[in-house]
Design a protein around this motif. Structure first.
Motif, PDB file in Angstrom:
ATOM      1  N   CYS A  46      41.123  29.512  82.355  1.00  0.00           N
ATOM      2  CA  CYS A  46      40.308  30.695  82.090  1.00  0.00           C
ATOM      3  C   CYS A  46      38.858  30.309  81.955  1.00  0.00           C
ATOM      4  O   CYS A  46      37.986  31.123  82.119  1.00  0.00           O
ATOM      5  N   GLY A  47      38.603  29.053  81.654  1.00  0.00           N
ATOM      6  CA  GLY A  47      37.202  28.789  81.353  1.00  0.00           C
ATOM      7  C   GLY A  47      36.493  28.068  82.446  1.00  0.00           C
ATOM      8  O   GLY A  47      35.993  26.985  82.277  1.00  0.00           O
ATOM      9  N   GLU A 129      35.258  33.654  76.924  1.00  0.00           N
ATOM     10  CA  GLU A 129      35.171  35.037  76.449  1.00  0.00           C
ATOM     11  C   GLU A 129      34.228  35.172  75.247  1.00  0.00           C
ATOM     12  O   GLU A 129      33.411  36.084  75.185  1.00  0.00           O
ATOM     13  N   ASP A 130      34.320  34.234  74.290  1.00  0.00           N
ATOM     14  CA  ASP A 130      33.542  34.454  73.066  1.00  0.00           C
ATOM     15  C   ASP A 130      32.107  33.943  73.144  1.00  0.00           C
ATOM     16  O   ASP A 130      31.289  34.264  72.290  1.00  0.00           O
ATOM     17  N   PHE A 342      29.270  50.571  74.347  1.00  0.00           N
ATOM     18  CA  PHE A 342      29.014  49.288  75.011  1.00  0.00           C
ATOM     19  C   PHE A 342      29.864  48.213  74.351  1.00  0.00           C
ATOM     20  O   PHE A 342      30.529  47.419  75.010  1.00  0.00           O
ATOM     21  N   LYS A 343      29.857  48.218  73.011  1.00  0.00           N
ATOM     22  CA  LYS A 343      30.558  47.165  72.287  1.00  0.00           C
ATOM     23  C   LYS A 343      32.051  47.188  72.636  1.00  0.00           C
ATOM     24  O   LYS A 343      32.643  46.164  72.987  1.00  0.00           O
ATOM     25  N   LYS A 344      32.620  48.382  72.588  1.00  0.00           N
ATOM     26  CA  LYS A 344      34.060  48.517  72.832  1.00  0.00           C
ATOM     27  C   LYS A 344      34.402  48.102  74.271  1.00  0.00           C
ATOM     28  O   LYS A 344      35.296  47.283  74.508  1.00  0.00           O
ATOM     29  N   ASN A 345      33.677  48.675  75.236  1.00  0.00           N
ATOM     30  CA  ASN A 345      34.026  48.425  76.641  1.00  0.00           C
ATOM     31  C   ASN A 345      33.722  46.999  77.081  1.00  0.00           C
ATOM     32  O   ASN A 345      34.432  46.422  77.888  1.00  0.00           O
ATOM     33  N   PHE A 346      32.626  46.440  76.536  1.00  0.00           N
ATOM     34  CA  PHE A 346      32.262  45.091  76.953  1.00  0.00           C
ATOM     35  C   PHE A 346      33.345  44.091  76.524  1.00  0.00           C
ATOM     36  O   PHE A 346      33.752  43.222  77.282  1.00  0.00           O
ATOM     37  N   THR A 347      33.843  44.280  75.288  1.00  0.00           N
ATOM     38  CA  THR A 347      34.903  43.373  74.795  1.00  0.00           C
ATOM     39  C   THR A 347      36.148  43.501  75.664  1.00  0.00           C
ATOM     40  O   THR A 347      36.733  42.500  76.094  1.00  0.00           O
ATOM     41  N   LYS A 352      39.743  41.392  80.082  1.00  0.00           N
ATOM     42  CA  LYS A 352      40.348  41.516  81.412  1.00  0.00           C
ATOM     43  C   LYS A 352      39.826  40.451  82.345  1.00  0.00           C
ATOM     44  O   LYS A 352      40.555  39.907  83.163  1.00  0.00           O
ATOM     45  N   ARG A 353      38.542  40.176  82.234  1.00  0.00           N
ATOM     46  CA  ARG A 353      37.924  39.205  83.154  1.00  0.00           C
ATOM     47  C   ARG A 353      38.587  37.840  83.027  1.00  0.00           C
ATOM     48  O   ARG A 353      38.923  37.204  84.022  1.00  0.00           O
ATOM     49  N   VAL A 354      38.799  37.397  81.766  1.00  0.00           N
ATOM     50  CA  VAL A 354      39.348  36.050  81.633  1.00  0.00           C
ATOM     51  C   VAL A 354      40.844  36.018  81.910  1.00  0.00           C
ATOM     52  O   VAL A 354      41.407  34.961  82.125  1.00  0.00           O
ATOM     53  N   GLN A 355      41.483  37.209  81.929  1.00  0.00           N
ATOM     54  CA  GLN A 355      42.914  37.209  82.249  1.00  0.00           C
ATOM     55  C   GLN A 355      43.163  37.103  83.747  1.00  0.00           C
ATOM     56  O   GLN A 355      44.236  36.721  84.171  1.00  0.00           O
TER      57      GLN A 355
END
Length: 1365
Positions: A46-47, A129-130, A342-347, A352-355
């Motif tokens: 993932c990274g 992700e973080d 923004f906060k909710k959707n970005f997280t 999803k991106r890293v999955q």
């Protein structure tokens, strides 16, 4: 990466290619080891970002593999002489773990390797992700800042468990821009629009839609209990056998995950940029303007300390911070404060991106374009907007020195050292990277040139003659400027020359002689124009061409000069490229010596490098298409109606043909020599000449062994992959020339001992033997009298070239050789292609794979008419129907493409979509009077602006295109087919053609779109409507460039891959698997994570994993292969279809039945779109589908597919083929499951008869079949008894229950393996346990870091070495 090996000689005398690879293996393993570690951190995958290569497979597994391969390589290096076995020093260099502490997050562990640069940790953090929202930071160890470009092992105090702190650094304008760009990339990371628009090497992949992400480990958790109940097996109507409907929409299924999650409505640069002086001095770097999802309009300042809200609005500038302003070092943190959405959707978006599988998001090395796209809304995009108006590419403005000096980069990478494996890997990686960057830059520049965005360097001349320079690349158009090609065919020759030149560049690049340089060359076809992009020789623009050319001729041979340095350099290429050194006369009638064609010019640049350019005649002319007065071709050619006039006089033979021809002659030479020697020996059995005879006879046997062996190893890739792994013909000989040249240390000593490449083994002392060799040499046309050596003079039949008198004999020989080569193409290569198609070792599925099959055998596409005529006359024509149909489709679409080229040149930009849709309507729509739409207002404005001629190349106010009618279009196609391909296509309209040749319109649409770069809207088109045209101008979304460029190869990796294949062919699976794993490592090193060759590598690896019983690993490797094939070759490329089939098999073996079915249905759909139902490969697919359906007890559906497979097999393999027998058996089994014993018996009897006739009574297959027949008969009889009982006694009959068996999964899997050509090795439980124990023991040994030469493994025997049919 530091080398731990001594120099490994790349060409070892007296050893064939396989040993060679093993020999190299000794050291190569260690290096692969270090390199693989580099990429092993974070094995979950993932990274990683595009910049770090991704290792395939998990850490532990790879190391175990390598440990074993190291040992095998040592025990196997038996090929070379003892002198070549060198000491190899192994330094174990294992990875270690560091802790990373970023602001606001918990410390976490990261696995790193000592070879890595600090930079790579940065990349990982920017992708995690973080921490993904940070770009401007430094890493500090005990308060000391680490240098980004330092290797980790060079940093003092850095060890296992060290804590690295992430420290926020102050921004600069450059860093702020990088930050905004990175945030934009994160926000867009799931948005497919870049893939549709073909930018930044993004491309589409749909595998995850069908697997719902349930492959591998995650799948095991989901599956509880028996999966049978909840499968819905019914395919959509259009996938069922016999359906005529070919919808386009399923081509790109909608992915539920990709529902766009909007984080921001707008993110752009503010109109207030750049900051005024007084604000600059307050640290303002730039201003951004945003609209949040909650409709709040905000203005943000990027300052050196971070980002904050200011009080500006659209019309008033107020840079003061907003009242409760919050200063944040990261834009994401600031926006999360301001906008809850923004906060909710970005997280959620980052989760999803890293999955997603890393292969869905890594950039491909070269851009892949999609010919269909859905309607995508056009969104504001500050980064794209900015890119559009800078002449630089993407991140390049962040490179010091701004525009790249392409020539310098391309040539310096060539000069990198290449003495040992690590150096070669580094060099090949650099060459590959620069090439892919150069291809992207050249493509972008060529489009800018044609779109009129680049100023010409000779703006006064007419448009066709203009030349351009953009981003340090030189662009010229494919027109005959200043009658340069007048004698050779004018514009047609000017259009063919760039591709010929590119082939020359490719050939010289592959020989790779030190000190000889070629130009970076890319040929781009865009909007009907051909643009050649070349890197610029330093200093060439300041001088006149006459002064700078010190070798060759600038006027096609009227004046010629030569130069000793060039002769010395070109002499080294003459053997691998088969070019003969020869003399020509200059204008003063003096003989001038050349070692290339006269057009090939040598120029010394201001950098002191020796460049060669204009390589368009590197290969000899093709006499079949070059009528010369007073020259008779050989009877084979004349029988086929040659010589034929061609558009231009630049038609030349392909390199593959030259290689195959020389190979063919070499075998003749050996046969003749051997025969004569045997006669001599018979005549006079004297002792004296025995040693000499031994000497010569040894050579052929050794060589024959090599020859047979290379194609064997290749056959897998030829039939299975038909990707661009070099062709069998190329390989037979080029294996040798590669060994001779690729690895040669470029010293003067000749490094090969293959007689085919020149010298004989020993001077023949005996005069008799010498005479034998002399006779054989004469007979095969060798240029030397003492050894076999065939070379061609590329200047023969060039207009304007004159040869000295004393060379007349030689010239005559050369002419004969050319006639023989032309005849060889017609009399050997074309029949061998057709034979390969008959026995299904070549299986083209569409235009591209057909072209490839031709090219592999050295047949140019201009011979397509001949090939089709040959098929037409073949007795087994019915079995070649698929081939014939693909050939006709290819010919029609190529003719249409030729016509489209000139058609488009006359269209101005504003009418482009109307013109393209009109063209496609005339080509494919049944509507007889397609009328072009010319909006009336445009006509008005055109009349007003009559005076203003626009200066786009060939532009003009041309509406002639609008008058094209379908009948005229098809007349053009027919006349083009007869004049270019000398083939008669009977066609007045598209419907007649479709009817006569059994074509399908969806295939024609796909082929023409791909060939011309058209992108159309994804929707259902009604081409058969007679009342309205199928397409409107709104359906044409884009027109893409079609790009040809050099593909640099990873030579070491490729040798490993080949020897791995060879081992597998011989049945040494484990060794093969290790070699291929090693090849995978090296491929990753050179190409990064995405490449066609890696795809072939993964597929083979998955197959081996599967055969050796590791289903989960097979699944994981094959999943990567599918994703890669979709991304690199295209979502409906024939190769992708095959990858889907393999993946389905492994899914089934892993118990994921519904997924297996979905994948098979997808493969069948793609196959229908690409080539239709009537194709031998469809039989295999349908057998697979039928078997899986049988396994899930969908008997009626299963029968539909299996009976279709039976029909197709019978048609293409003949009714007596074993494949047909197997098909009958499969159908019988389903009937048995349905208890319809009569039908079952009928089919099994058919199968039995075939087995009996083909194999004889005693063969186990025949016995099995007769057993099954007995069983069916018993079942039928007992069923009949039961029925009679019921009739007699009514309801109170005593009925013995019948055994109806649902097929067991194991039996279905067994049949699946058989039809897919996979045979298992029966291993007892004990063997398995031994194997497992062995593997564990080795892992322990390796952890201890000492690998002893442990037990030699028994090779696992394969009963059957068929790759795949």
């Amino acid at each position: 990466m530091v080398s731990k090996t001594d120099d490994i000689p790349a060409s070892v005398p007296n050893c064939n290619p396989v040993d060679l690879a093993d020999e190299a293996g000794d050291g190569a393993q260690e290096d692969g080891k270090e390199t693989s570690k580099t990429h092993l951190k974070d094995p979950c995958g993932c990274g990683h970002t595009a910049d770090t290569a991704i290792m395939n497979g998990d850490g532990a597994h790879d190391h175990a593999e390598e440990a074993e391969s190291k040992q095998d390589a040592n025990s196997e290096a038996d090929g070379g002489d003892d002198s070549n076995e060198q000491e190899v020093i192994v330094i174990q260099d294992t990875g270690f773990t560091v802790k990373i502490q970023a602001p606001g997050t918990e410390p976490f562990d990261l696995q790193v390797s000592p070879q890595e640069m600090v930079q790579e940790i940065h990349q990982v953090l920017m992708d995690r992700e973080d921490t993904c929202h940070r770009t401007c930071f430094s890493l500090q160890l005990d308060g000391n800042v680490l240098d980004n470009f330092a290797e980790l092992k060079s940093i003092e105090g850095l060890q296992e468990g060290s804590l690295l702190k992430v420290v926020e650094e102050p921004y600069t304008v450059r860093e702020a821009r990088i930050h905004v760009r990175h945030i934009r990339d994160l926000l867009k990371s799931l948005d497919p629009s870049d893939s549709y628009n073909g930018v930044d090497c993004n491309s589409l992949s749909f595998l995850s839609v069908f697997t719902d992400g349930d492959l591998g480990d995650s799948g095991k958790r989901k599956k509880k209990g028996n999966e049978l109940e909840q499968i819905d097996c019914t395919p959509p109507e259009h996938i069922l056998p016999g359906s005529k409907d070919r919808p386009l929409l399923p081509l790109q299924p909608q992915n539920k995950d990709l529902k766009p999650m909007q984080c921001l409505k707008v993110l752009t640069m503010s109109g207030w940029n750049p900051p005024p002086g007084n604000r600059k001095m307050h640290g303002d770097l730039m201003y951004l303007y945003m609209v949040t999802v909650e409709e709040r309009h905000i203005s943000i300042t990027a300052s050196t300390r971070g980002f904050y809200l200011n009080q500006s609005t659209t019309y008033t500038f107020n840079p003061k911070p907003a009242n409760h302003s919050f200063l944040s070092h990261s834009l994401v943190e600031l926006l999360s404060q301001i906008s809850p959405a923004f906060k909710k959707n970005f997280t959620a978006l980052q989760k999803k991106r890293v999955q997603r599988h890393p292969f869905e998001r890594i950039a491909t090395p070269f851009q892949v374009y999609s010919w269909t796209a859905p309607q995508v809304d056009h969104a504001m995009d500050c980064v794209r907007a900015e890119d559009a108006y800078t002449s630089r590419l993407g991140y390049e403005e962040h490179i010091p020195g701004q525009t790249r000096d392409w020539n310098e980069e391309l040539q310096t990478t060539r000069e990198l050292p290449r003495k040992n494996l690590p150096e070669r890997l580094l060099r090949e990686r650099a060459i590959f990277k620069v090439h892919s960057d150069f291809a992207a830059a050249a493509t972008r520049g060529a489009m800018a040139v044609i779109d009129g965005n680049v100023m010409a360097i000779n703006p006064g001349e007419e448009t066709r003659m203009q030349m351009f320079i953009w981003n340090n690349i030189f662009f010229s158009l494919g027109f005959d400027v200043r009658d340069h090609y007048l004698e050779l065919g004018g514009d047609a020759a000017a259009h063919a020359a760039p591709t010929n030149d590119l082939n020359g560049v490719r050939a010289y690049g592959a020989v790779d002689v030190e000190g000889l340089y070629t130009l970076g060359t890319v040929v781009v076809d865009y909007r009907g124009y051909r643009v050649t992009a070349q890197s610029i020789i330093p200093g060439i623009l300041e001088r006149e061409q006459e002064q700078s050319v010190i070798y060759g001729s600038i006027d096609f041979g009227k004046t010629v000069v030569s130069h000793s340095k060039y002769l010395e350099l070109l002499e080294k290429t003459s053997r691998p490229l088969k070019v003969q050194r020869h003399n020509v006369l200059n204008e003063k009638d003096e003989a001038v010596e050349l070692c290339s064609s006269v057009e090939c010019k040598g120029i010394t640049g201001n950098d002191g490098r020796h460049y060669i350019l204009d390589l368009l005649r590197t290969f000899p002319p093709d006499l079949n298409f070059l009528p010369v007065d007073g020259e008779e071709l050989s009877p084979e050619s004349q029988r086929q109606g040659f010589p034929r006039p061609h558009r231009h006089r630049l038609a030349c033979l392909r390199q593959e043909l030259i290689e195959a021809f020389v190979e063919h002659r070499y075998l003749l030479f050996m046969k003749m020599a051997a025969l004569q020697l045997m006669q001599q020996k018979a005549n006079k059995d004297a002792k004296a000449n025995v040693p000499a005879i031994k000497e010569t006879v040894e050579t052929p046997t050794e060589n024959k062994a090599e020859m047979t062996q290379t194609p064997a190893s290749e056959s897998t890739s030829a039939t299975e992959a038909s990707t661009d792994s070099p062709s069998p013909t190329e390989n037979n000989t080029s294996a040798a020339s590669q060994a001779a040249t690729a690895g040669e240390d470029k010293s003067s000593k000749p490094t090969t001992n293959r007689p085919q490449n020149g010298e004989c083994k020993s001077p023949l002392e005996d005069p008799k033997s010498r005479e034998v060799v002399l006779n054989a040499c004469k007979a095969v046309g060798s240029i030397s009298n003492t050894s076999f050596d065939i070379r061609f003079n590329p200047d023969i039949f060039s207009p304007g070239v004159r040869f000295p008198e004393d060379a007349a004999d030689d010239i005559q020989k050369q002419k004969q050789l050319l006639k023989d080569a032309a005849a060889f193409l017609v009399s050997c290569q074309i029949p061998s292609l057709v034979k390969d198609c008959l026995d299904h070792s070549a299986l083209p599925m569409d235009g591209a794979t057909l072209t490839e099959a031709l090219h592999q055998r050295g047949i140019n596409v201009r011979y397509l008419g001949n090939v089709l005529e040959f098929v037409d006359k073949t007795p087994a024509k019915a079995q070649l129907e698929h081939f014939y149909r693909i050939g006709i489709t290819e010919m029609i679409t190529r003719c249409a493409k030729h016509f489209f080229k000139t058609y488009l040149q006359g269209v101005e930009l504003s009418a482009l979509s109307a013109a393209v849709s009109h063209f496609l309507n005339c080509f494919l729509s049944s509507f007889p009077d397609a009328v072009a739409h010319l909006p009336p207002d445009e006509l008005v404005s055109r009349r007003k602006n009559r005076k203003r001629r626009n200066r786009v190349p060939g532009g003009g106010d041309n509406t002639a295109w609008a008058s094209l009618t379908p009948s005229e279009m098809w007349k053009n196609i027919a006349s083009e087919a007869s004049s270019y391909y000398h083939f008669t296509i009977e066609c007045e309209s598209v419907d007649l053609v479709v009817e006569k040749y059994g074509l399908q319109k969806s295939t024609l649409l796909r082929e023409i779109s791909i060939k011309t770069g058209i992108q159309i809207l994804l929707k259902e088109y009604n081409f058969d409507s007679r009342h309205k045209p199928a397409l409107t101008e709104e359906d044409i979304l884009n027109i893409f460039p079609v790009v040809k460029h050099v593909n640099p190869k990873a030579s070491d990796a490729f040798h490993f891959f080949q020897s791995g294949q060879a081992k597998v062919q011989q049945g040494f699976l484990k060794e093969g698997c290790e070699l291929i794993n090693e090849a995978l490592n090296l491929f990753n090193n050179v190409y990064g994570a995405m490449h066609v060759e890696i795809c072939a590598c993964l597929r083979l690896l998955a197959r081996l994993n599967y055969i050796m019983g590791d289903h989960a690993e097979a699944l994981s490797n094959q999943q990567k292969a599918v994703l890669m094939s979709e991304r690199v070759l295209g979502i409906e490329h024939p190769n992708t279809v095959q990858e889907y089939m393999h993946l389905a098999l492994y899914c089934f073996a892993n118990g994921q039945l519904s997924t297996a079915l979905k994948l098979l249905y997808r493969a069948r759909y793609l196959m229908l779109v690409v080539s239709g139902e009537d194709h031998p490969e469809m039989a295999l697919l349908d057998s697979n589908i039928g078997l899986v359906l049988h396994g899930v007890m969908e008997y009626d559906l299963s029968l539909r597919f299996l009976e279709n497979a039976l029909t197709i097999n019978t048609k293409y393999h003949g009714a007596r083929s074993l494949k047909v027998a197997l098909s009958h058996h499969l159908v019988a089994r389903v009937y048995e499951s349905k208890a319809e014993f009569r039908s079952a018996l009928q089919h099994e009897k058919e199968g039995y008869t075939i087995y009996k006739n083909q194999m004889g009574e005693a063969h186990e297959k025949t016995k099995e079949s007769s057993e099954y027949l007995k069983y069916l008969t018993q079942q039928a009889v007992s069923l009949q008894r039961t029925m009679n009982e019921i009739y007699k006694n009514g309801s109170n009959a005593s009925i013995t229950p019948l055994k109806f068996t649902a097929p067991s999964m194991a039996s279905v899997l067994e049949q699946l393996n058989i039809i897919n050509g996979i045979i298992f090795i029966p291993l007892s439980q004990k063997d398995l346990e031994n194997l497992k124990a062995e593997v564990q023991r080795r892992q322990q040994l390796q952890e201890l870091g000492r690998l002893e030469e442990a037990t030699e493994d028994r090779p696992l025997e394969l009963d059957d070495k068929i790759p795949i049919d």
